[in-house]
Design a protein around this motif. Structure first.
Motif, PDB file in Angstrom:
ATOM      1  N   ILE A 134       1.664  10.379  -0.110  1.00 22.81           N
ATOM      2  CA  ILE A 134       2.392  11.623   0.134  1.00 22.81           C
ATOM      3  C   ILE A 134       2.935  12.133  -1.193  1.00 22.81           C
ATOM      4  O   ILE A 134       3.619  11.397  -1.910  1.00 22.81           O
ATOM      5  CB  ILE A 134       3.546  11.418   1.134  1.00 22.81           C
ATOM      6  CG1 ILE A 134       3.031  10.890   2.467  1.00 22.81           C
ATOM      7  CG2 ILE A 134       4.298  12.720   1.346  1.00 22.81           C
ATOM      8  CD1 ILE A 134       4.129  10.631   3.466  1.00 22.81           C
ATOM      9  N   GLN A 135       2.628  13.372  -1.514  1.00 18.13           N
ATOM     10  CA  GLN A 135       3.178  14.043  -2.682  1.00 18.13           C
ATOM     11  C   GLN A 135       3.911  15.291  -2.222  1.00 18.13           C
ATOM     12  O   GLN A 135       3.409  16.039  -1.375  1.00 18.13           O
ATOM     13  CB  GLN A 135       2.071  14.415  -3.668  1.00 18.13           C
ATOM     14  CG  GLN A 135       1.339  13.219  -4.259  1.00 18.13           C
ATOM     15  CD  GLN A 135       0.255  13.632  -5.217  1.00 18.13           C
ATOM     16  OE1 GLN A 135       0.061  14.822  -5.483  1.00 18.13           O
ATOM     17  NE2 GLN A 135      -0.464  12.646  -5.764  1.00 18.13           N
ATOM     18  N   VAL A 136       5.111  15.487  -2.771  1.00 17.76           N
ATOM     19  CA  VAL A 136       5.953  16.620  -2.397  1.00 17.76           C
ATOM     20  C   VAL A 136       6.041  17.560  -3.588  1.00 17.76           C
ATOM     21  O   VAL A 136       6.308  17.131  -4.724  1.00 17.76           O
ATOM     22  CB  VAL A 136       7.357  16.155  -1.960  1.00 17.76           C
ATOM     23  CG1 VAL A 136       8.185  17.343  -1.488  1.00 17.76           C
ATOM     24  CG2 VAL A 136       7.251  15.105  -0.865  1.00 17.76           C
ATOM     25  N   ASP A 137       5.799  18.823  -3.361  1.00 12.46           N
ATOM     26  CA  ASP A 137       5.873  19.859  -4.384  1.00 12.46           C
ATOM     27  C   ASP A 137       7.059  20.776  -4.049  1.00 12.46           C
ATOM     28  O   ASP A 137       7.101  21.333  -2.946  1.00 12.46           O
ATOM     29  CB  ASP A 137       4.568  20.652  -4.432  1.00 12.46           C
ATOM     30  CG  ASP A 137       4.512  21.615  -5.613  1.00 12.46           C
ATOM     31  OD1 ASP A 137       5.282  21.409  -6.581  1.00 12.46           O
ATOM     32  OD2 ASP A 137       3.709  22.570  -5.555  1.00 12.46           O
ATOM     33  N   ALA A 139       0.842  -1.197   0.000  1.00 11.91           N
ATOM     34  CA  ALA A 139       0.000   0.000   0.000  1.00 11.91           C
ATOM     35  C   ALA A 139       0.875   1.244   0.000  1.00 11.91           C
ATOM     36  O   ALA A 139       1.865   1.333   0.720  1.00 11.91           O
ATOM     37  CB  ALA A 139      -0.916  -0.004   1.217  1.00 11.91           C
ATOM     38  N   GLY A 140       0.504   2.215  -0.826  1.00 11.58           N
ATOM     39  CA  GLY A 140       1.204   3.488  -0.853  1.00 11.58           C
ATOM     40  C   GLY A 140       2.336   3.555  -1.847  1.00 11.58           C
ATOM     41  O   GLY A 140       2.973   4.605  -1.974  1.00 11.58           O
ATOM     42  N   ALA A 141       2.671   2.464  -2.556  1.00  8.11           N
ATOM     43  CA  ALA A 141       3.771   2.455  -3.520  1.00  8.11           C
ATOM     44  C   ALA A 141       3.274   1.892  -4.837  1.00  8.11           C
ATOM     45  O   ALA A 141       2.303   1.127  -4.895  1.00  8.11           O
ATOM     46  CB  ALA A 141       4.948   1.641  -3.002  1.00  8.11           C
ATOM     47  N   GLY A 142       3.984   2.247  -5.921  1.00  8.01           N
ATOM     48  CA  GLY A 142       3.602   1.796  -7.244  1.00  8.01           C
ATOM     49  C   GLY A 142       4.032   0.365  -7.503  1.00  8.01           C
ATOM     50  O   GLY A 142       4.822  -0.229  -6.763  1.00  8.01           O
ATOM     51  N   SER A 168       9.366  10.201  -0.994  1.00  8.92           N
ATOM     52  CA  SER A 168       8.561   9.815   0.165  1.00  8.92           C
ATOM     53  C   SER A 168       8.500   8.305   0.241  1.00  8.92           C
ATOM     54  O   SER A 168       8.647   7.600  -0.768  1.00  8.92           O
ATOM     55  CB  SER A 168       7.144  10.397   0.082  1.00  8.92           C
ATOM     56  OG  SER A 168       6.447   9.855  -1.029  1.00  8.92           O
ATOM     57  N   SER A 169       8.268   7.815   1.450  1.00  9.66           N
ATOM     58  CA  SER A 169       8.178   6.374   1.647  1.00  9.66           C
ATOM     59  C   SER A 169       6.880   5.794   1.103  1.00  9.66           C
ATOM     60  O   SER A 169       6.818   4.598   0.838  1.00  9.66           O
ATOM     61  CB  SER A 169       8.309   6.049   3.142  1.00  9.66           C
ATOM     62  OG  SER A 169       7.290   6.694   3.888  1.00  9.66           O
TER      63      SER A 169
END
Length: 1113
Positions: free
Chosen positions: A958-961, A406-409, A952-953
């Motif tokens: 979580i998306q970082v701009d 979960a949370g990763a591609g 991000s882990s």
């Protein structure tokens, strides 16, 4: 006091004790009443004014071997237990019981205290309380706790009406029970006579005027009205039946104010919490506590910090320690918890077709293949008689199998690298390896094909040549110290090698694994190999789900319970092997006896330089060849015939001696004194390992014709004299030193600088010495640089009675690397103390156990600024090592070692743990599942210009701009926008790294502490989906736009693998309805799952939340 003795039997004395009994002349009984200070710590186990003897059974006291447990009472260790989600149901029902109870109480009040002018006052239930305490058959161990019960609907999370009046329709739909609004902390021990006592108490209130209501309560009220009075009902007797299945039957006796009307009602209280203790099955009668004026409410979950009044505590009183459960559970060693499995036939065929080179012996024959699922029989004699005494251990990293998380591609990770340490070789950090995806069609998604590992350059291009990565180490006489061969074989037979797998792009830890080394034992064969498929594990700390309320929004529990989850991140395919080599004859084991050399020639004149002076006694200092290891580095070719077919192999020197700075010129007097001192100095070369005690004996001779009392002085506390006879005997037996042992040979005087020993004229004795260091004296010179060894040379001086030295023993210590048994990586907020518990593995070694069956375990730390300790527990209980590490700024990584000793004299550590503490910048974020929350982070530039990218882990949450690479000027400030959209409620820890993409270095790391709440549900649905068939099911939900203008909405789900939408985005006019199409994926097994459907706006703010319960049947 003197008491007369009378003639009678005990029955007559007890019943008819009077003047008719005859006194025995000359006989009397003397008794003295005195205090026993040793019983003060156990007085809470007994009630007041009770006679008790030492042979009484008092639960809470340990049994005494003398039979008198009160002579020197020893308390049993009390362990904290938590009581959660306790509910109480009454028979036939709570409504019926309370209705009948109110009728009887009202009738009692009307008969005893009629109201004014004949008016009838109705008594109502104001509050329900539960008294909970631990009883040992004599008294309560602690003051019973009191909690307020609330009405709960059975099977529902919400609370029911707090009054006694409720509608008939509500009572028919659900059953009302009494439940706790908070948890309880109880202290108990493993004793079958201890029991948990519950007492239910009701508080009533009755109106006495038009606007006045008086209630019977636990507090003392003061009122100025003359007609006000208090009417209180309490319980005087409680009968408890404890059964093995924790079913408790309570009988309450209610007593009125004036007229005693006994109301007997049977109730049943069923606890949903299974107690981890033994409950007595006997029926116990206890006097209930009627002093309700001293009861305080226990509402831990509802009180906020600062709400407790200071007057509630006694001024200046000693605070009592409460049971405390750490937020983080103890970290358990990974070594034997990683499961190894056999690869499937499809995976083996894929690995075989990749073209990995074989492991062959020096004759070119393929090594024997061992099955990692079968046991290995280790025969030390066969290893010692092997003609090939040299060993070349080989590790081939072949492939990595991705597992969707979960949370990763699905393509994460793309590039990896490994860090590990084998035996006492330097730590290895591999180069970047790219995961090559197979072009073959995968028929089963549950069994994905492994991705072959291929060396890649900095630009990401795959290097030509054979796939995979090979690392090999040469273990021969040039590397091993004399007598170390058997310890190396013991290491292979009993240890596992810890491997950390990292993401090359984000520098985030993917997980860790361990490989058993026992399959590298050759047992007389020329070469062996084994293929391992091990799981890559990581741990995740998740808190309990929290319901979103207006009162709890923005607040975070400081000591909420955390659950440790083990997550499988992938499977690593590694091939291990060992190739035998021929070596020269083994060197003999070194002697532990240091004998001074007889100097027959004096100083012939010339310069007083240290080189000429050392020539007098230089034969005792023999430089040893430096150690070397064979391991992989990029962009080099190998010339070894054993590594043909694998690139990137080279010999590197791992040790370099620090340059010796030239000493300043000394005066002539100092030079002569130095020459005389060197003439009586004996040098001894010692290879010491971290934590291991090196034993030696120095032969001291009295050269005079008169007796001498020699004082022994050491300039370094790490080099000491063994003055304890028992310790001396232990080290002599351990090193097999056949020299005489003399008891009480040393004299210790108060204020003396060191121990003293008496020598007869011309007598020679053996002085036992021990060198042991807990400091790590090996540091790394940086990436690609050799290790730096900090050598030390402590001295021991033997001074005669006139204060002049008779002999000097100088020990030249060269630290050598040590074996690492376990590696821990901990993450903690920066500039804060880390307090952690590491769980010790169970030891069952009869050789180190004490007579009481316990293993005396002691720990030491390589960093003196870190507090490291352990506590001795009862046999059978797990034992932890407690660490307290001072904080450092982000992204500092603090490295230290923990040594665990199981022998009394700490001769050698049984295990050495390597601990890495990553200090991160902490950011607290409060959010709701399915809804996006933004948080700003500040990134500060360093001295040079850097190209930075943030990772991000959990990329899906979580998306970082900015998302891509950006330039960070020197000393500049860059604001980062972090967008968090979690899909799981509770407390969680996520990570964000800022990486220099050119140098692959970590600039800053953040620890995101999420406190995720559950959203408020708008609607709930239930659907049934047939199992099997492969078709699934389709449903529809109607949604109406509540706004007057048109809006665009987004559809989100926390289970995208189980639920898909017909359209993820739709636009609807104001006030109109839209049909949401749902497609549920099929399932092969029956069960149920709750799926959350979120209707969000374009800013990812949740407008509506639906809960769909899917039943697969």
């Amino acid at each position: 006091k003197r008491l007369p003795v009378r003639r009678s039997c005990c029955q007559v004395t007890h019943c008819f004790y009077s003047s008719l009994l005859k006194t025995i002349d000359g006989a009397h009984l003397d008794c003295v009443v005195k205090s026993h200070p040793a019983m003060v710590p156990m007085m809470h186990l007994l009630p007041e004014n009770v006679l008790v003897s030492g042979d009484e059974n008092i639960p809470g006291l340990a049994a005494s071997p003398t039979g008198d447990a009160l002579l020197r009472p020893q308390l049993l260790k009390m362990l904290p237990f938590t009581l959660n989600r306790l509910t109480i149901s009454l028979q036939p029902s709570l409504e019926t019981f309370e209705s009948q109870l109110l009728q009887l109480i009202n009738a009692d009040c009307h008969n005893t205290q009629p109201g004014p002018e004949g008016a009838l006052s109705t008594v109502a239930i104001q509050e329900r309380r539960l008294h909970v305490g631990v009883h040992n058959g004599w008294c309560f161990l602690d003051k019973p706790q009191v909690v307020v019960l609330e009405l709960l609907a059975s099977g529902a999370r919400g609370r029911a009406d707090s009054t006694s009046k409720r509608s008939t329709s509500d009572s028919k739909t659900s059953t009302i029970v009494l439940g706790l609004r908070s948890s309880l902390e109880l202290k108990m021990t493993n004793h079958q006579a201890l029991a948990i006592v519950f007492q239910l108490e009701y508080v009533f209130s009755a109106p006495i005027g038009r606007e006045t209501m008086v209630r019977g309560t636990h507090k003392k009220h003061t009122n100025t009205h003359t007609h006000t009075h208090t009417h209180t009902h309490t319980h005087t007797l409680v009968v408890l039946h404890f059964f093995s299945h924790h079913l408790l039957s309570l009988v309450y006796l209610m007593v009125g104010h004036k007229q005693q009307n006994v109301i007997k009602k049977k109730m049943t209280a069923i606890s949903k919490q299974n107690f981890c203790c033994c409950l007595s099955s006997a029926i116990i009668l206890f006097q209930a506590f009627s002093a309700v004026s001293n009861i305080a409410h226990l509402e831990m979950d509802l009180q906020r910090d600062g709400d407790v009044s200071p007057s509630a505590q006694n001024e200046g009183a000693q605070l009592e320690e409460l049971p405390f459960t750490p937020v983080h559970a103890p970290v358990i060693t990974l070594g034997m918890n990683v499961s190894s499995s056999v690869s499937s036939r499809n995976s083996l065929a894929h690995l075989y077709s990749a073209g990995f080179p074989q492991i062959v012996d020096c004759g070119g024959q393929v090594a024997d293949v061992l099955d990692p699922t079968e046991p290995v029989h280790f025969d030390p004699q066969r290893e010692e008689t092997d003609l090939l005494q040299g060993n070349l251990p080989v590790f081939q990293f072949l492939a990595f199998t991705r597992i969707p998380i979960a949370g990763a591609g699905p393509d994460w990770p793309r590039d990896v690298y490994f860090t590990f340490q084998f035996y006492r070789f330097p730590p290895v950090t591999s180069q970047q390896l790219k995961l090559l995806t197979s072009n073959r069609v995968q028929h089963k998604t549950s069994d994905p094909l492994p991705c072959v590992l291929a060396p890649a350059g900095k630009d990401g291009t795959v290097n030509p040549g054979s796939p995979g990565l090979q690392v090999q180490f040469r273990v021969d006489d040039a590397f091993l110290r004399p007598g170390e061969k058997r310890w190396f074989l013991r290491y292979l037979a009993l240890h596992t090698m810890h491997i950390d797998i990292w993401d090359s792009e984000s520098l985030l830890l993917i997980g860790s694994t361990a490989i058993e080394l026992k399959y590298m034992l050759r047992q007389g064969k020329t070469a062996v190999q084994a293929l391992h498929e091990v799981e890559v594990l990581t741990t995740d700390y998740v808190g309990e789900d929290a319901l979103l309320t207006s009162a709890g929004l923005g607040q975070r529990s400081a000591s909420g319970p955390m659950t440790v989850h083990t997550i499988v991140r992938g499977r690593l395919h590694v091939r291990t092997g060992n190739i035998g080599e021929r070596v020269a004859d083994a060197t003999p084991s070194p002697s532990h006896i240091i004998t001074p050399r007889k100097v027959t020639s004096g100083f012939r004149g010339g310069s007083l330089s240290p080189r000429n002076i050392l020539h007098l006694n230089g034969k005792h200092f023999i430089p040893q060849p430096t150690e070397s290891c064979l391991f992989m580095v990029p962009h080099t070719k190998s010339t070894s015939p054993c590594t043909s077919g694998f690139p990137f192999t080279v010999f590197l020197s791992t040790w370099e001696r620090l340059p010796i700075e030239p000493r300043e010129e000394r005066s002539k007097v100092e030079g002569i004194a130095n020459m005389l001192s060197q003439a009586i100095t004996t040098q001894h070369l010692l290879f010491a390992s971290l934590g291991s005690a090196e034993y030696m004996e120095f032969v001291l001779k009295n050269p005079f014709n008169v007796p001498q009392t020699v004082t022994i002085l050491s300039d370094d506390p790490e080099l000491s004299v063994i003055a304890n006879t028992e310790e001396w005997q232990y080290f002599k037996a351990l090193t097999q030193t056949p020299t005489p042992l003399e008891e009480n040979m040393f004299q210790w005087e108060e204020g003396a600088p060191g121990p003293r020993v008496y020598l007869r004229p011309k007598e020679s004795i053996h002085i036992p010495l021990k060198y042991q260091s807990f400091l790590y004296l090996i540091s790394s010179g940086g990436s690609g640089m050799p290790l730096i060894v900090l050598t030390v040379s402590p001295q021991v001086a033997f001074k005669a009675e006139d204060g002049k030295p008779m002999a000097i023993c100088q020990v030249n210590v060269e630290p050598t690397p040590h074996v690492v048994d376990q590696t821990f990586r901990l993450y903690h907020p920066e500039l804060c103390f880390l307090k952690k518990a590491l769980r010790l593995p169970p030891w069952h070694d009869p050789a180190v156990e004490a007579p009481d069956g316990r293993t005396h375990i002691s720990v030491r730390c390589s960093d003196p600024n870190i507090i490291c300790q352990t506590r001795m527990l009862v046999p059978g209980e797990p034992q932890d090592v407690y660490l307290k590490v001072p904080g450092s700024p982000s992204p500092t990584v603090k490295k230290f070692f923990v040594m665990v000793f199981t022998d009394k004299w700490m001769a050698a550590p049984s295990q050495i743990w390597q601990v890495y503490v990553h200090f991160l910048e902490r950011v607290d974020v409060g959010c709701v599942t399915g809804q996006r929350t933004c948080q700003s982070l500040v990134l500060r530039g360093k001295q040079t210009v850097r190209k930075v990218k943030c990772f991000s882990s959990h990329p899906k949450e979580i998306q970082v701009d900015p998302e891509g690479v950006f330039v960070l000027p020197p000393s500049a400030v860059q604001e980062l926008q972090v967008k968090v959209q979690p899909w799981r409620a509770g407390s969680r820890f996520l990570y964000v790294n800022a990486v220099d993409v050119e140098n692959q270095r970590l600039i800053t790391a953040w620890l995101l502490c999420l406190n995720v709440h559950q959203p408020v549900l708008s609607k709930a649905f239930e659907v049934s989906v047939p199992v099997g068939g492969g078709r699934g099911s389709s449903r529809k939900i109607t949604y109406t736009n509540p706004y007057t203008s048109g809006r665009t909405f987004l559809l989100r789900s926390d289970h995208p693998d189980l639920l898909q939408f017909r359209q993820d985005k739709f636009q609807i006019s104001g006030g109109e309805s839209y049909t949401i199409g749902l497609r549920f994926a099929p399932s092969q097994s029956p069960g149920s799952v709750e799926i959350m459907v979120y209707v969000n706006n374009l800013e990812e703010k949740t407008e509506e939340t639906f809960c769909v319960k899917v039943n697969y049947s």
